[in-house]
Design an enzyme around this catalytic site. Sequence first.
Site, PDB file in Angstrom:
ATOM      1  N   HIS A 187       0.868  -1.207   0.000  1.00 49.35           N
ATOM      2  CA  HIS A 187       0.000   0.000   0.000  1.00 49.35           C
ATOM      3  C   HIS A 187       0.892   1.239   0.000  1.00 49.35           C
ATOM      4  O   HIS A 187       1.447   1.615   1.027  1.00 49.35           O
ATOM      5  CB  HIS A 187      -0.882  -0.011   1.252  1.00 49.35           C
ATOM      6  CG  HIS A 187      -1.853   1.125   1.326  1.00 49.35           C
ATOM      7  ND1 HIS A 187      -3.160   0.959   1.735  1.00 49.35           N
ATOM      8  CD2 HIS A 187      -1.735   2.450   1.054  1.00 49.35           C
ATOM      9  CE1 HIS A 187      -3.794   2.121   1.709  1.00 49.35           C
ATOM     10  NE2 HIS A 187      -2.940   3.048   1.308  1.00 49.35           N
ATOM     11  N   HIS A 245     -10.486   1.198   1.924  1.00 48.55           N
ATOM     12  CA  HIS A 245     -10.219   2.138   3.026  1.00 48.55           C
ATOM     13  C   HIS A 245     -11.431   2.043   3.944  1.00 48.55           C
ATOM     14  O   HIS A 245     -12.454   2.661   3.689  1.00 48.55           O
ATOM     15  CB  HIS A 245     -10.037   3.566   2.507  1.00 48.55           C
ATOM     16  CG  HIS A 245      -9.667   4.514   3.604  1.00 48.55           C
ATOM     17  ND1 HIS A 245      -8.445   5.133   3.677  1.00 48.55           N
ATOM     18  CD2 HIS A 245     -10.355   4.913   4.705  1.00 48.55           C
ATOM     19  CE1 HIS A 245      -8.397   5.877   4.776  1.00 48.55           C
ATOM     20  NE2 HIS A 245      -9.552   5.763   5.412  1.00 48.55           N
ATOM     21  N   ASP A 286       1.289   2.445   3.521  1.00 51.91           N
ATOM     22  CA  ASP A 286       0.458   3.647   3.411  1.00 51.91           C
ATOM     23  C   ASP A 286       1.318   4.898   3.535  1.00 51.91           C
ATOM     24  O   ASP A 286       0.869   5.931   4.035  1.00 51.91           O
ATOM     25  CB  ASP A 286      -0.686   3.654   4.443  1.00 51.91           C
ATOM     26  CG  ASP A 286      -1.739   4.703   4.114  1.00 51.91           C
ATOM     27  OD1 ASP A 286      -1.766   5.202   2.970  1.00 51.91           O
ATOM     28  OD2 ASP A 286      -2.534   5.044   5.014  1.00 51.91           O
ATOM     29  N   ASN A 331      -5.249   7.431  -5.767  1.00 49.19           N
ATOM     30  CA  ASN A 331      -5.985   8.650  -5.402  1.00 49.19           C
ATOM     31  C   ASN A 331      -5.260   9.920  -5.841  1.00 49.19           C
ATOM     32  O   ASN A 331      -4.897  10.765  -5.039  1.00 49.19           O
ATOM     33  CB  ASN A 331      -6.301   8.688  -3.895  1.00 49.19           C
ATOM     34  CG  ASN A 331      -5.063   8.652  -3.014  1.00 49.19           C
ATOM     35  OD1 ASN A 331      -4.027   8.106  -3.413  1.00 49.19           O
ATOM     36  ND2 ASN A 331      -5.141   9.220  -1.837  1.00 49.19           N
ATOM     37  N   ALA A 353      -3.805  14.672   5.829  1.00 48.52           N
ATOM     38  CA  ALA A 353      -3.615  13.385   6.507  1.00 48.52           C
ATOM     39  C   ALA A 353      -2.656  12.508   5.718  1.00 48.52           C
ATOM     40  O   ALA A 353      -2.799  12.357   4.506  1.00 48.52           O
ATOM     41  CB  ALA A 353      -4.953  12.675   6.660  1.00 48.52           C
ATOM     42  N   HIS A 368      -4.560  -0.808   5.972  1.00 49.32           N
ATOM     43  CA  HIS A 368      -4.041  -0.076   7.142  1.00 49.32           C
ATOM     44  C   HIS A 368      -4.873  -0.269   8.407  1.00 49.32           C
ATOM     45  O   HIS A 368      -5.405   0.691   8.969  1.00 49.32           O
ATOM     46  CB  HIS A 368      -3.852   1.410   6.840  1.00 49.32           C
ATOM     47  CG  HIS A 368      -4.920   2.046   5.983  1.00 49.32           C
ATOM     48  ND1 HIS A 368      -6.249   1.990   6.299  1.00 49.32           N
ATOM     49  CD2 HIS A 368      -4.846   2.739   4.816  1.00 49.32           C
ATOM     50  CE1 HIS A 368      -6.949   2.631   5.366  1.00 49.32           C
ATOM     51  NE2 HIS A 368      -6.123   3.083   4.453  1.00 49.32           N
ATOM     52  N   HIS A 419       3.132  14.386   1.940  1.00 48.00           N
ATOM     53  CA  HIS A 419       2.503  15.697   1.717  1.00 48.00           C
ATOM     54  C   HIS A 419       3.571  16.741   2.019  1.00 48.00           C
ATOM     55  O   HIS A 419       4.279  16.613   3.032  1.00 48.00           O
ATOM     56  CB  HIS A 419       1.348  15.943   2.700  1.00 48.00           C
ATOM     57  CG  HIS A 419       0.155  15.076   2.482  1.00 48.00           C
ATOM     58  ND1 HIS A 419      -0.829  15.393   1.576  1.00 48.00           N
ATOM     59  CD2 HIS A 419      -0.228  13.916   3.070  1.00 48.00           C
ATOM     60  CE1 HIS A 419      -1.778  14.452   1.622  1.00 48.00           C
ATOM     61  NE2 HIS A 419      -1.434  13.542   2.507  1.00 48.00           N
ATOM     62  N   HIS A 467       1.610   5.351  -1.573  1.00 47.79           N
ATOM     63  CA  HIS A 467       1.250   6.560  -2.334  1.00 47.79           C
ATOM     64  C   HIS A 467       2.531   7.199  -2.848  1.00 47.79           C
ATOM     65  O   HIS A 467       3.399   7.564  -2.047  1.00 47.79           O
ATOM     66  CB  HIS A 467       0.524   7.566  -1.435  1.00 47.79           C
ATOM     67  CG  HIS A 467      -0.757   7.043  -0.883  1.00 47.79           C
ATOM     68  ND1 HIS A 467      -1.967   7.207  -1.520  1.00 47.79           N
ATOM     69  CD2 HIS A 467      -1.010   6.322   0.243  1.00 47.79           C
ATOM     70  CE1 HIS A 467      -2.919   6.620  -0.800  1.00 47.79           C
ATOM     71  NE2 HIS A 467      -2.372   6.078   0.263  1.00 47.79           N
ATOM     72  N   LEU A 468       2.639   7.311  -4.156  1.00 42.40           N
ATOM     73  CA  LEU A 468       3.845   7.921  -4.737  1.00 42.40           C
ATOM     74  C   LEU A 468       3.580   9.317  -5.273  1.00 42.40           C
ATOM     75  O   LEU A 468       4.519  10.046  -5.573  1.00 42.40           O
ATOM     76  CB  LEU A 468       4.376   7.055  -5.885  1.00 42.40           C
ATOM     77  CG  LEU A 468       5.122   5.780  -5.519  1.00 42.40           C
ATOM     78  CD1 LEU A 468       5.471   4.985  -6.772  1.00 42.40           C
ATOM     79  CD2 LEU A 468       6.393   6.087  -4.717  1.00 42.40           C
ATOM     80  N   ARG A 469       2.291   9.668  -5.459  1.00 41.30           N
ATOM     81  CA  ARG A 469       1.924  10.950  -6.096  1.00 41.30           C
ATOM     82  C   ARG A 469       2.480  10.990  -7.519  1.00 41.30           C
ATOM     83  O   ARG A 469       2.812   9.971  -8.098  1.00 41.30           O
ATOM     84  CB  ARG A 469       2.396  12.164  -5.285  1.00 41.30           C
ATOM     85  CG  ARG A 469       2.201  12.069  -3.777  1.00 41.30           C
ATOM     86  CD  ARG A 469       0.784  11.876  -3.337  1.00 41.30           C
ATOM     87  NE  ARG A 469       0.653  12.018  -1.887  1.00 41.30           N
ATOM     88  CZ  ARG A 469      -0.345  11.518  -1.180  1.00 41.30           C
ATOM     89  NH1 ARG A 469      -1.302  10.812  -1.758  1.00 41.30           N
ATOM     90  NH2 ARG A 469      -0.405  11.703   0.128  1.00 41.30           N
ATOM     91  N   LYS A 497      -9.423  -0.037  -5.661  1.00 38.37           N
ATOM     92  CA  LYS A 497      -9.464   0.535  -4.321  1.00 38.37           C
ATOM     93  C   LYS A 497     -10.770   1.266  -4.076  1.00 38.37           C
ATOM     94  O   LYS A 497     -11.130   2.180  -4.820  1.00 38.37           O
ATOM     95  CB  LYS A 497      -8.283   1.513  -4.158  1.00 38.37           C
ATOM     96  CG  LYS A 497      -8.228   2.247  -2.834  1.00 38.37           C
ATOM     97  CD  LYS A 497      -7.661   1.384  -1.732  1.00 38.37           C
ATOM     98  CE  LYS A 497      -7.756   2.047  -0.364  1.00 38.37           C
ATOM     99  NZ  LYS A 497      -6.664   2.977  -0.111  1.00 38.37           N
TER     100      LYS A 497
HETATM  101  C1  NCD Z   1      -3.590   8.971   2.302  1.00 41.77           C
HETATM  102  C2  NCD Z   1      -3.098  10.014   1.304  1.00 41.77           C
HETATM  103  O1  NCD Z   1      -2.550  11.032   1.748  1.00 41.77           O
HETATM  104  O2  NCD Z   1      -3.244   9.808   0.107  1.00 41.77           O
HETATM  105  N1  NCD Z   1      -3.692   9.550   3.610  1.00 41.77           N
HETATM  106  C3  NCD Z   1      -3.707   8.901   4.790  1.00 41.77           C
HETATM  107  O3  NCD Z   1      -3.896   9.567   5.815  1.00 41.77           O
HETATM  108  N2  NCD Z   1      -3.504   7.619   4.883  1.00 41.77           N
HETATM  109  C4  NCD Z   1      -4.871   8.391   1.820  1.00 41.77           C
HETATM  110  C5  NCD Z   1      -5.280   7.139   2.525  1.00 41.77           C
HETATM  111  O4  NCD Z   1      -4.718   6.069   2.282  1.00 41.77           O
HETATM  112  O5  NCD Z   1      -6.196   7.211   3.352  1.00 41.77           O
HETATM  113 ZN    ZN Z   2      -3.380   5.008   1.672  1.00 47.01          ZN
END
Ligand code: NCD
Ligand code: ZN
Length: 324
Positions: free
Chosen positions: A10, A127, A233, A38, A247, A161, A237, A12-14, A90
Site C-alpha cells: 500500500h 479504506h 500507506d 488517489n 492526513a 491499514h 505531503h 502513495h507515490l503521487r 481501491k
Molecule cells: C492517504 C493520502 O494522503 O493519500 N492519507 C492517509 O492519511 N492515509 C490516503 C489514505 O490512504 O487514506
Molecule cells: Zn493510503
Amino acid sequence: MILNTPIDMHLHLREGKILKDVIPYTTNQFAAAVIMPNLIPPVDNREKLESYKAEILENSENFTPLMNLFMREYTEEELLDLSEDIFAIKLYPAGITTNSENGVKSIEAIYPVLEIMQELDIPLSVHGETNGFVLDREREFGAVYKKLAIDFPKLKVIMEHVGTADLLSLLDEYENLYATVTLHHLLLTLDDVAGGMLNPHYFCKPIIKTPKDKMEIQKFVKSGHKKIMFGSDSAPHPIKNKLKGAAGVFSAPVILPALAEFFEGDNETFQKFISDNARENFNLNLPERQVELIEEEWIAPYIVGDIKPMWAGKKFRYKVKNAV
Ligand code: NCD
Ligand code: ZN
C-alpha cells in the site's frame, strides 16, 4: 540480513516532483509495491493507468509497480480490458480521506462491479472507515467488511491499514478477508500524535489509536499470521500542507530499518510479513530481488524534498545496504 523480494502492499507515490523525490526511498528497499490511485484526477481509466505506470517505471529500476484503480461504476467491458494490468481496485468511501471526494457514496451502487471483480478474480482493496466518531470509524466499518465477505465469498477483500484491534479477528472468521498493517499503526499510538506537542506529521487516516490496539496488532504480526501483510500507506505531503491538516505519514525512508528492530532476530516472520504472505495470498509472480540490511548505525533523513519523513533524524541499528 537478506530479505527476498520485499513488497509494500500500500503505497502513495503521487506524481511529478513529489514522485521523483520520494520514489528512491521505496525502490532501494522494495522489489515491488501496490500503487494507490488517489491522484487528481484519479487513476480510473486505461489512459491514466498507462501514463502513471510509465512515469513510475521511468523513475525506477528493478521495481515492479502493481497498479490499483480507483473504484467507480466500471462496466464489464472495461474490467475485461483492464484486469490483466491491475492488481486491485481501491474503494474509498466518499470524502473519508485525502483525494477521495469522488469515492463511493453507496456500497450497494457498486455491487454490480463487485460481481464482475469476483468473476474476474480482481481483489478489492478497501479504506475501511465510516464517517462516525474518529476513534470508532474503523470498528464501525467492520459490519461492512462482514457484509462484503458474505455477499461476495470468492472476492478477495483487503482491509487496508488496520489500526483497530477489533478488525483483526475478522481474518479468521472470513476466509476471503485479508489485512495490511502500516509501520505507524504497528509502532505508534495516539499519544505520539497528540499526547504532547501536537505532531501533525503523524496525523493520518485512519487515525493512530490506543496502546491496546497497538499491542494487539503487534501480537498478530509477530504471530506470523498468513493473512497479514505489510502495506506502508506511506503518504507524502509537503510540510506546508501537513501544517494545514493534510492526513498521511511519509514513512517510506525508515521502513526496513524500523521493522528489522521490531522483528529483531525473527527473520522468518519478517520475511513472511514483508513478502511471502502477499505473494502466496495473491499468487504474485514477481521477479525476485534480494535486499540486504546490515547492522550499522543509520540516521533517518531529516527532510526529503519538501516532505518531513516519519522519525526524521532518528538513529537506527540497521541500515539498508544501498541506503539513499
Ligand atoms: C492517504 C493520502 O494522503 O493519500 N492519507 C492517509 O492519511 N492515509 C490516503 C489514505 O490512504 O487514506
Ligand atoms: Zn493510503
